[in-house]
Design a protein around this motif. Sequence first.
Motif, PDB file in Angstrom:
ATOM      1  N   GLN A  39      -2.330 -57.265 -42.898  1.00  0.00           N
ATOM      2  CA  GLN A  39      -2.333 -58.720 -42.866  1.00  0.00           C
ATOM      3  C   GLN A  39      -3.722 -59.204 -42.508  1.00  0.00           C
ATOM      4  N   ALA A  40      -4.306 -59.927 -43.440  1.00  0.00           N
ATOM      5  CA  ALA A  40      -5.617 -60.518 -43.224  1.00  0.00           C
ATOM      6  C   ALA A  40      -5.434 -61.896 -42.598  1.00  0.00           C
ATOM      7  N   PRO A  41      -6.447 -62.395 -41.901  1.00  0.00           N
ATOM      8  CA  PRO A  41      -6.341 -63.713 -41.258  1.00  0.00           C
ATOM      9  C   PRO A  41      -5.977 -64.793 -42.269  1.00  0.00           C
ATOM     10  N   GLY A  42      -4.942 -65.543 -41.957  1.00  0.00           N
ATOM     11  CA  GLY A  42      -4.531 -66.640 -42.814  1.00  0.00           C
ATOM     12  C   GLY A  42      -3.784 -66.240 -44.064  1.00  0.00           C
ATOM     13  N   LYS A  43      -3.450 -64.962 -44.182  1.00  0.00           N
ATOM     14  CA  LYS A  43      -2.770 -64.485 -45.388  1.00  0.00           C
ATOM     15  C   LYS A  43      -1.419 -63.877 -45.051  1.00  0.00           C
ATOM     16  N   GLU A  44      -0.599 -63.708 -46.091  1.00  0.00           N
ATOM     17  CA  GLU A  44       0.696 -63.082 -45.934  1.00  0.00           C
ATOM     18  C   GLU A  44       0.546 -61.581 -45.708  1.00  0.00           C
ATOM     19  N   ARG A  45       1.562 -61.015 -45.073  1.00  0.00           N
ATOM     20  CA  ARG A  45       1.593 -59.567 -44.907  1.00  0.00           C
ATOM     21  C   ARG A  45       1.702 -58.909 -46.283  1.00  0.00           C
ATOM     22  N   GLU A  46       0.941 -57.836 -46.491  1.00  0.00           N
ATOM     23  CA  GLU A  46       0.809 -57.236 -47.814  1.00  0.00           C
ATOM     24  C   GLU A  46       1.127 -55.753 -47.774  1.00  0.00           C
ATOM     25  N   PHE A  47       1.911 -55.299 -48.732  1.00  0.00           N
ATOM     26  CA  PHE A  47       2.189 -53.878 -48.861  1.00  0.00           C
ATOM     27  C   PHE A  47       0.910 -53.146 -49.269  1.00  0.00           C
ATOM     28  N   VAL A  48       0.693 -51.988 -48.667  1.00  0.00           N
ATOM     29  CA  VAL A  48      -0.471 -51.167 -49.001  1.00  0.00           C
ATOM     30  C   VAL A  48      -0.031 -49.870 -49.672  1.00  0.00           C
ATOM     31  N   ALA A  49       0.810 -49.104 -48.979  1.00  0.00           N
ATOM     32  CA  ALA A  49       1.221 -47.805 -49.509  1.00  0.00           C
ATOM     33  C   ALA A  49       2.496 -47.342 -48.817  1.00  0.00           C
ATOM     34  N   ALA A  50       3.219 -46.452 -49.482  1.00  0.00           N
ATOM     35  CA  ALA A  50       4.416 -45.851 -48.887  1.00  0.00           C
ATOM     36  C   ALA A  50       4.505 -44.404 -49.332  1.00  0.00           C
ATOM     37  N   SER A  52       7.397 -41.003 -49.411  1.00  0.00           N
ATOM     38  CA  SER A  52       8.786 -40.579 -49.234  1.00  0.00           C
ATOM     39  C   SER A  52       8.925 -39.637 -48.050  1.00  0.00           C
ATOM     40  N   TRP A  53      10.165 -39.416 -47.632  1.00  0.00           N
ATOM     41  CA  TRP A  53      10.392 -38.626 -46.424  1.00  0.00           C
ATOM     42  C   TRP A  53       9.938 -37.186 -46.578  1.00  0.00           C
ATOM     43  N   THR A  54       9.905 -36.676 -47.810  1.00  0.00           N
ATOM     44  CA  THR A  54       9.411 -35.315 -48.030  1.00  0.00           C
ATOM     45  C   THR A  54       7.906 -35.272 -48.181  1.00  0.00           C
ATOM     46  N   GLY A  55       7.321 -36.423 -48.416  1.00  0.00           N
ATOM     47  CA  GLY A  55       5.888 -36.469 -48.718  1.00  0.00           C
ATOM     48  C   GLY A  55       5.589 -36.219 -50.183  1.00  0.00           C
ATOM     49  N   GLY A  56       6.624 -36.001 -50.971  1.00  0.00           N
ATOM     50  CA  GLY A  56       6.418 -35.649 -52.364  1.00  0.00           C
ATOM     51  C   GLY A  56       6.129 -36.810 -53.287  1.00  0.00           C
ATOM     52  N   SER A  57       6.414 -38.022 -52.823  1.00  0.00           N
ATOM     53  CA  SER A  57       6.168 -39.207 -53.648  1.00  0.00           C
ATOM     54  C   SER A  57       5.387 -40.230 -52.849  1.00  0.00           C
ATOM     55  N   THR A  58       4.428 -40.845 -53.514  1.00  0.00           N
ATOM     56  CA  THR A  58       3.614 -41.869 -52.873  1.00  0.00           C
ATOM     57  C   THR A  58       3.524 -43.094 -53.784  1.00  0.00           C
ATOM     58  N   PHE A  59       3.306 -44.252 -53.170  1.00  0.00           N
ATOM     59  CA  PHE A  59       3.283 -45.520 -53.892  1.00  0.00           C
ATOM     60  C   PHE A  59       2.170 -46.374 -53.305  1.00  0.00           C
ATOM     61  N   TYR A  60       1.473 -47.080 -54.162  1.00  0.00           N
ATOM     62  CA  TYR A  60       0.329 -47.864 -53.722  1.00  0.00           C
ATOM     63  C   TYR A  60       0.349 -49.251 -54.358  1.00  0.00           C
ATOM     64  N   SER A  61      -0.232 -50.191 -53.651  1.00  0.00           N
ATOM     65  CA  SER A  61      -0.474 -51.481 -54.273  1.00  0.00           C
ATOM     66  C   SER A  61      -1.622 -51.325 -55.255  1.00  0.00           C
ATOM     67  N   ASP A  62      -1.665 -52.199 -56.222  1.00  0.00           N
ATOM     68  CA  ASP A  62      -2.730 -52.121 -57.226  1.00  0.00           C
ATOM     69  C   ASP A  62      -4.103 -52.308 -56.588  1.00  0.00           C
ATOM     70  N   LYS A  65      -5.013 -48.738 -55.052  1.00  0.00           N
ATOM     71  CA  LYS A  65      -4.788 -47.524 -55.841  1.00  0.00           C
ATOM     72  C   LYS A  65      -6.113 -46.918 -56.280  1.00  0.00           C
ATOM     73  N   GLY A  66      -6.247 -45.632 -56.065  1.00  0.00           N
ATOM     74  CA  GLY A  66      -7.472 -44.937 -56.424  1.00  0.00           C
ATOM     75  C   GLY A  66      -8.501 -44.903 -55.319  1.00  0.00           C
ATOM     76  N   ARG A  67      -8.321 -45.712 -54.286  1.00  0.00           N
ATOM     77  CA  ARG A  67      -9.262 -45.741 -53.152  1.00  0.00           C
ATOM     78  C   ARG A  67      -8.616 -45.242 -51.873  1.00  0.00           C
ATOM     79  N   PHE A  68      -7.332 -45.514 -51.698  1.00  0.00           N
ATOM     80  CA  PHE A  68      -6.612 -45.130 -50.475  1.00  0.00           C
ATOM     81  C   PHE A  68      -5.650 -43.991 -50.786  1.00  0.00           C
ATOM     82  N   THR A  69      -5.435 -43.141 -49.784  1.00  0.00           N
ATOM     83  CA  THR A  69      -4.474 -42.050 -49.910  1.00  0.00           C
ATOM     84  C   THR A  69      -3.585 -42.019 -48.672  1.00  0.00           C
ATOM     85  N   ILE A  70      -2.285 -42.066 -48.898  1.00  0.00           N
ATOM     86  CA  ILE A  70      -1.325 -41.961 -47.797  1.00  0.00           C
ATOM     87  C   ILE A  70      -0.817 -40.534 -47.727  1.00  0.00           C
ATOM     88  N   SER A  71      -0.642 -40.037 -46.511  1.00  0.00           N
ATOM     89  CA  SER A  71      -0.111 -38.687 -46.333  1.00  0.00           C
ATOM     90  C   SER A  71       0.636 -38.629 -45.006  1.00  0.00           C
TER      91      SER A  71
END
Length: 125
Positions: A39-50, A52-62, A65-71
Amino acid sequence: QVHLVESGGGLVQAGGSLRLSCIASGGTFNTYTLGWFRQAPGKEREFVAAISWTGGSTFYSDSVKGRFTISRDNGKNALYLDMNSLKPEDTAVYYCVADSDRYRWSRIYTEYDYWGQGTHVTVSS
């Protein structure tokens, strides 16, 4: 009850990198879907990445994507967000989240059961 604590935020120049960490206590961490919002100042809360419980699947906001890695490391009850090629528009408070529904991977923050206190990331131009 799951308690989430983020760390790793700070000030970085544009183009730089940071690694955010989130350590969980309580609950059954390794069965939860985990994610990051911001959440940036004055902005709505924004999804970044998620992830799965196994770690086998990942999801990113556009926007990241390509810059951040969730693990995750279930053995350490830890969630990470590696952020590269940071931009000033990435400046925000970053929140670690957990969803007890392991089969849901949501971009909607109200569907996550647990939230950390947040860590500040500031990217200077």
